[in-house]
Design a protein around this motif. Structure first.
Motif, PDB file in Angstrom:
ATOM      1  N   SER A  17      15.500  27.283  11.999  1.00  0.00           N
ATOM      2  CA  SER A  17      14.103  27.665  12.183  1.00  0.00           C
ATOM      3  C   SER A  17      13.510  27.003  13.412  1.00  0.00           C
ATOM      4  N   LEU A  18      12.529  27.664  13.965  1.00  0.00           N
ATOM      5  CA  LEU A  18      11.704  27.117  15.034  1.00  0.00           C
ATOM      6  C   LEU A  18      10.292  27.627  14.838  1.00  0.00           C
ATOM      7  N   LYS A  19       9.321  26.841  15.303  1.00  0.00           N
ATOM      8  CA  LYS A  19       7.932  27.301  15.295  1.00  0.00           C
ATOM      9  C   LYS A  19       7.395  27.228  16.715  1.00  0.00           C
ATOM     10  N   LEU A  20       7.062  28.381  17.251  1.00  0.00           N
ATOM     11  CA  LEU A  20       6.475  28.452  18.576  1.00  0.00           C
ATOM     12  C   LEU A  20       4.960  28.342  18.471  1.00  0.00           C
ATOM     13  N   SER A  21       4.373  27.721  19.491  1.00  0.00           N
ATOM     14  CA  SER A  21       2.918  27.616  19.578  1.00  0.00           C
ATOM     15  C   SER A  21       2.470  28.141  20.933  1.00  0.00           C
ATOM     16  N   CYS A  22       1.224  28.575  20.985  1.00  0.00           N
ATOM     17  CA  CYS A  22       0.659  29.088  22.236  1.00  0.00           C
ATOM     18  C   CYS A  22      -0.804  28.699  22.295  1.00  0.00           C
ATOM     19  N   LEU A  23      -1.142  27.875  23.252  1.00  0.00           N
ATOM     20  CA  LEU A  23      -2.518  27.424  23.428  1.00  0.00           C
ATOM     21  C   LEU A  23      -3.168  28.240  24.540  1.00  0.00           C
ATOM     22  N   VAL A  24      -4.316  28.812  24.226  1.00  0.00           N
ATOM     23  CA  VAL A  24      -5.028  29.661  25.174  1.00  0.00           C
ATOM     24  C   VAL A  24      -6.363  29.023  25.547  1.00  0.00           C
ATOM     25  N   SER A  25      -6.684  29.032  26.807  1.00  0.00           N
ATOM     26  CA  SER A  25      -7.975  28.520  27.264  1.00  0.00           C
ATOM     27  C   SER A  25      -8.534  29.450  28.329  1.00  0.00           C
ATOM     28  N   GLY A  26      -9.844  29.337  28.538  1.00  0.00           N
ATOM     29  CA  GLY A  26     -10.481  30.127  29.581  1.00  0.00           C
ATOM     30  C   GLY A  26     -11.027  31.460  29.130  1.00  0.00           C
ATOM     31  N   LEU A  27     -10.924  31.771  27.832  1.00  0.00           N
ATOM     32  CA  LEU A  27     -11.535  32.989  27.312  1.00  0.00           C
ATOM     33  C   LEU A  27     -11.910  32.749  25.850  1.00  0.00           C
ATOM     34  N   LEU A  79      -2.012  30.259  18.891  1.00  0.00           N
ATOM     35  CA  LEU A  79      -1.192  31.278  18.243  1.00  0.00           C
ATOM     36  C   LEU A  79       0.135  30.648  17.859  1.00  0.00           C
ATOM     37  N   TYR A  80       0.701  31.099  16.743  1.00  0.00           N
ATOM     38  CA  TYR A  80       1.975  30.562  16.273  1.00  0.00           C
ATOM     39  C   TYR A  80       2.963  31.684  15.965  1.00  0.00           C
ATOM     40  N   LEU A  81       4.235  31.320  15.996  1.00  0.00           N
ATOM     41  CA  LEU A  81       5.274  32.206  15.489  1.00  0.00           C
ATOM     42  C   LEU A  81       6.286  31.331  14.757  1.00  0.00           C
ATOM     43  N   GLN A  82       6.281  31.418  13.450  1.00  0.00           N
ATOM     44  CA  GLN A  82       7.272  30.711  12.640  1.00  0.00           C
ATOM     45  C   GLN A  82       8.500  31.596  12.523  1.00  0.00           C
ATOM     46  N   MET A  83       9.622  31.115  13.028  1.00  0.00           N
ATOM     47  CA  MET A  83      10.852  31.901  13.050  1.00  0.00           C
ATOM     48  C   MET A  83      11.874  31.234  12.147  1.00  0.00           C
ATOM     49  N   ASP A  84      12.250  31.900  11.093  1.00  0.00           N
ATOM     50  CA  ASP A  84      13.265  31.428  10.149  1.00  0.00           C
ATOM     51  C   ASP A  84      14.475  32.345  10.215  1.00  0.00           C
ATOM     52  N   LYS A  85      15.576  31.872   9.695  1.00  0.00           N
ATOM     53  CA  LYS A  85      16.816  32.666   9.638  1.00  0.00           C
ATOM     54  C   LYS A  85      17.169  33.208  11.015  1.00  0.00           C
ATOM     55  N   LEU A  86      17.147  32.350  12.000  1.00  0.00           N
ATOM     56  CA  LEU A  86      17.421  32.773  13.357  1.00  0.00           C
ATOM     57  C   LEU A  86      18.867  33.223  13.520  1.00  0.00           C
ATOM     58  N   LYS A  87      19.041  34.219  14.378  1.00  0.00           N
ATOM     59  CA  LYS A  87      20.358  34.773  14.667  1.00  0.00           C
ATOM     60  C   LYS A  87      20.662  34.556  16.144  1.00  0.00           C
TER      61      LYS A  87
END
Length: 126
Positions: A17-27, A79-87
């Motif tokens: 598994s991995l969890k991606l994050s995305c931080l947004v600024s300026g809007l 924003l997040y993306l939790q990714m499990d069971k990666l291939k």
């Protein structure tokens, strides 16, 4: 200026598994739907998932097959993306993107986002 910054990628074993994050600024983050895309070496970029401004509705491409979950925290502009069971075939550069409006359209996977991040690499080893 608008900044979109992904983090959380890395090297993981298949099935992990991995969890991606995305931080947004300026809007105003909660004025926009958000999406994740990916691009594997030698392949075209493809949409992965979309979430509308209020987190109430989420959408996934079929290849996700209920393995992953998109979410957002509007208080943290993240924003997040939790990714499990990666291939191994999930190996790609993953991009966060700001959609053109507050909702994911009926053809969200073909819409062109208005802002992109620089990407975070996900590598899945066998």
């Amino acid at each position: 200026s608008v900044q979109v910054v992904e983090s959380g990628g890395g090297l993981v074993q298949a099935g992990g598994s991995l969890k991606l994050s995305c931080l947004v600024s300026g809007l105003r983050f909660n004025d926009y739907a958000m999406a994740w895309f990916r691009q594997a070496p030698g392949k075209e970029r493809e949409a992965v998932s979309c979430i509308r401004w209020s987190s109430g509705a989420t959408y996934y491409r079929p290849f996700v097959m209920a393995r992953w979950k998109i979410s957002r925290d509007n208080a943290r502009n993240t924003l997040y993306l939790q990714m499990d069971k990666l291939k191994t075939e999930d190996t790609a550069m993953y991009y966060c993107a700001v959609e053109p409006g507050p909702f994911c359209s009926d053809s969200w996977w073909t819409d062109e986002p208005i802002y992109w991040g620089q990407g975070t690499q996900v590598t899945v080893a066998s």
